[in-house]
Scaffold this motif. Sequence first.
Motif, mmCIF file in Angstrom:
data_model
loop_
_atom_site.group_PDB
_atom_site.id
_atom_site.type_symbol
_atom_site.label_atom_id
_atom_site.label_comp_id
_atom_site.label_asym_id
_atom_site.label_seq_id
_atom_site.Cartn_x
_atom_site.Cartn_y
_atom_site.Cartn_z
ATOM 1 N N ILE A 1 -47.116 -37.643 -64.988
ATOM 2 C CA ILE A 1 -45.897 -37.206 -64.301
ATOM 3 C C ILE A 1 -45.857 -37.794 -62.888
ATOM 4 O O ILE A 1 -44.810 -38.251 -62.409
ATOM 5 C CB ILE A 1 -45.827 -35.662 -64.254
ATOM 6 N N TYR B 1 -40.350 -38.452 -60.372
ATOM 7 C CA TYR B 1 -41.165 -37.398 -59.754
ATOM 8 C C TYR B 1 -41.780 -38.000 -58.499
ATOM 9 O O TYR B 1 -42.757 -38.750 -58.549
ATOM 10 C CB TYR B 1 -42.248 -36.912 -60.721
ATOM 11 N N TYR C 1 -53.019 -26.755 -67.171
ATOM 12 C CA TYR C 1 -53.997 -27.796 -66.842
ATOM 13 C C TYR C 1 -55.288 -27.765 -67.648
ATOM 14 O O TYR C 1 -56.372 -27.669 -67.101
ATOM 15 C CB TYR C 1 -54.278 -27.765 -65.328
ATOM 16 N N GLU D 1 -42.654 -22.027 -65.681
ATOM 17 C CA GLU D 1 -42.987 -22.432 -64.308
ATOM 18 C C GLU D 1 -41.812 -22.246 -63.357
ATOM 19 O O GLU D 1 -40.661 -22.396 -63.734
ATOM 20 C CB GLU D 1 -43.409 -23.912 -64.265
ATOM 21 N N SER E 1 -40.967 -23.803 -59.441
ATOM 22 C CA SER E 1 -41.393 -24.684 -58.343
ATOM 23 C C SER E 1 -40.415 -24.466 -57.195
ATOM 24 O O SER E 1 -39.314 -25.014 -57.203
ATOM 25 C CB SER E 1 -41.372 -26.146 -58.777
ATOM 26 N N ILE F 1 -42.869 -36.474 -55.556
ATOM 27 C CA ILE F 1 -43.706 -35.649 -54.679
ATOM 28 C C ILE F 1 -45.008 -36.368 -54.294
ATOM 29 O O ILE F 1 -45.353 -36.466 -53.121
ATOM 30 C CB ILE F 1 -44.026 -34.301 -55.376
ATOM 31 N N PHE G 1 -50.084 -34.367 -66.415
ATOM 32 C CA PHE G 1 -49.640 -34.206 -65.032
ATOM 33 C C PHE G 1 -49.889 -35.473 -64.231
ATOM 34 O O PHE G 1 -49.033 -35.893 -63.443
ATOM 35 C CB PHE G 1 -50.304 -32.998 -64.358
ATOM 36 N N GLY H 1 -49.637 -31.243 -52.565
ATOM 37 C CA GLY H 1 -48.934 -31.446 -53.822
ATOM 38 C C GLY H 1 -47.813 -30.469 -54.099
ATOM 39 O O GLY H 1 -47.306 -30.410 -55.203
ATOM 40 N N SER H 2 -47.442 -29.661 -53.117
ATOM 41 C CA SER H 2 -46.445 -28.597 -53.304
ATOM 42 C C SER H 2 -46.930 -27.554 -54.311
ATOM 43 O O SER H 2 -46.122 -26.905 -54.982
ATOM 44 C CB SER H 2 -45.068 -29.153 -53.722
ATOM 45 N N ASN I 1 -45.562 -22.985 -56.613
ATOM 46 C CA ASN I 1 -45.699 -22.215 -57.847
ATOM 47 C C ASN I 1 -45.762 -20.704 -57.594
ATOM 48 O O ASN I 1 -45.663 -19.906 -58.522
ATOM 49 C CB ASN I 1 -46.941 -22.634 -58.634
ATOM 50 N N MET J 1 -38.805 -24.076 -65.229
ATOM 51 C CA MET J 1 -38.996 -24.716 -66.535
ATOM 52 C C MET J 1 -39.112 -23.619 -67.584
ATOM 53 O O MET J 1 -39.770 -22.597 -67.370
ATOM 54 C CB MET J 1 -40.267 -25.573 -66.560
ATOM 55 N N TYR K 1 -37.861 -32.919 -63.102
ATOM 56 C CA TYR K 1 -38.522 -31.949 -63.993
ATOM 57 C C TYR K 1 -38.041 -32.048 -65.439
ATOM 58 O O TYR K 1 -38.492 -31.286 -66.291
ATOM 59 C CB TYR K 1 -38.333 -30.524 -63.449
ATOM 60 N N THR L 1 -42.566 -34.720 -68.997
ATOM 61 C CA THR L 1 -42.591 -33.334 -68.515
ATOM 62 C C THR L 1 -42.358 -32.368 -69.678
ATOM 63 O O THR L 1 -42.950 -31.285 -69.724
ATOM 64 C CB THR L 1 -41.555 -33.126 -67.401
HETATM 65 C C1 AVJ Z 1 -48.326 -29.480 -59.355
HETATM 66 C C2 AVJ Z 1 -47.196 -27.384 -59.325
HETATM 67 C C3 AVJ Z 1 -46.670 -29.031 -57.703
HETATM 68 O O1 AVJ Z 1 -44.294 -27.849 -59.528
HETATM 69 O O2 AVJ Z 1 -43.881 -29.914 -59.116
HETATM 70 C C4 AVJ Z 1 -44.716 -31.158 -62.294
HETATM 71 C C5 AVJ Z 1 -46.183 -29.224 -61.449
HETATM 72 N N1 AVJ Z 1 -44.385 -29.224 -63.162
HETATM 73 N N2 AVJ Z 1 -43.725 -31.251 -63.197
HETATM 74 C C6 AVJ Z 1 -44.618 -29.034 -59.504
HETATM 75 C C7 AVJ Z 1 -45.125 -29.861 -62.267
HETATM 76 C C8 AVJ Z 1 -43.538 -30.095 -63.715
HETATM 77 C C9 AVJ Z 1 -46.009 -29.446 -59.991
HETATM 78 N N3 AVJ Z 1 -47.045 -28.813 -59.116
#
Ligand code: AVJ
Length: 329
Positions: free
Chosen positions: A54, A60, A43, A289, A291, A62, A51, A168-169, A173, A259, A213, A220
């Motif tokens: 995204i 996506y 970030y 990453e 998730s 969420i 982001f 935001g979940s 992470n 990822m 993702y 992404t």
């Molecule tokens: C912001 C951590 C919740 O893990 O879904 C989005 C970041 N990484 N696409 C996630 C993210 C790839 C996101 N978070």
Amino acid sequence: MREESRLSGAGRAEPRAADPRFAADVHYYLSLDPRQLPSHYFYDALGSALFEAICELPWYRITRAEMRLLARSAGRIAAAGPFTTLVELGPGSGQKMLTLLESDDFQESALDVHLIDVSARALTVARETLASVNDVRVVTHEAPYEVGLAQATAERRRGGRALALFLGSNIGNFDPPGADAFLRGLHASLGRRDALLIGADLAKPAEELVLAYDDPLGVTAAFNRNLLVRINQELGGDFDVSAFGHRAIWNQAESRVEMHLVSLRRQAVSIPGADLAFSMEAGETIWTESSYKYEPAQIVAMLARSGFRLVEQWIDDDDRFALTLVEAA
Ligand code: AVJ
């Protein structure tokens, strides 16, 4: 000589003042086997913009699922109060906080809203988003979550109750022991009867998760590769960014999307600012990453282990997302 080196540097940003933590983390995590990088370094300014993009992608879901749940449950959340202090850990654009504050139920009393983020830019944007809300004092903390939360709760009004938001979940992470430790830390910073609202993505079919993702527009992938761009810019690295592929996989056993960046050819890498040089084989990866995805009951159990008791949980069945409201016991 001067002139020449400047010319040869064309198109390359001047190294920015490097954060010593970033340099130390890049050195440590890229030396692990398999190589890794901590996802919170995604970030920077460009990464945050990617982001935000995204969150607009059809694949996506969420952010939209969470916004719907927030709008739908705002009345019930407010009813668990009254709260005098709202604290959001990582407010992003501030849209989620705005959704809560705009619901009639939160407008009864004057509120202190504390926004905590390591990104000054995010805080500026979030503050602007909330500027139109009446009777709300917005305080920003450019700090790590624990530090900002301690400042926010220290400033609370006498006898007032705080509601902390971790949306935001972002919890996803953390690996499971890390999530427990993080929640225990939150519990320690909060007082008895303070509340916590957590947004967490739920496990769902692998195809849906991989599409979220590894989107067809490649946003992404750009978000993932930008981590290498950041290392090149801030630490003088020489990653050939175009020689890395983006990979997203669903690890069913660990219940997480991973990822990775995959080196598409053998390449030597040097990162003077992190005091590091190594080579990568074709096919070698950097894990950037995880998730984690949950079952609703797992979220409640995880919170219970950290000292919180369930107030209410809301589930979006279409996009499989959960909002969980708990109180510090
Ligand atoms: C912001 C951590 C919740 O893990 O879904 C989005 C970041 N990484 N696409 C996630 C993210 C790839 C996101 N978070």
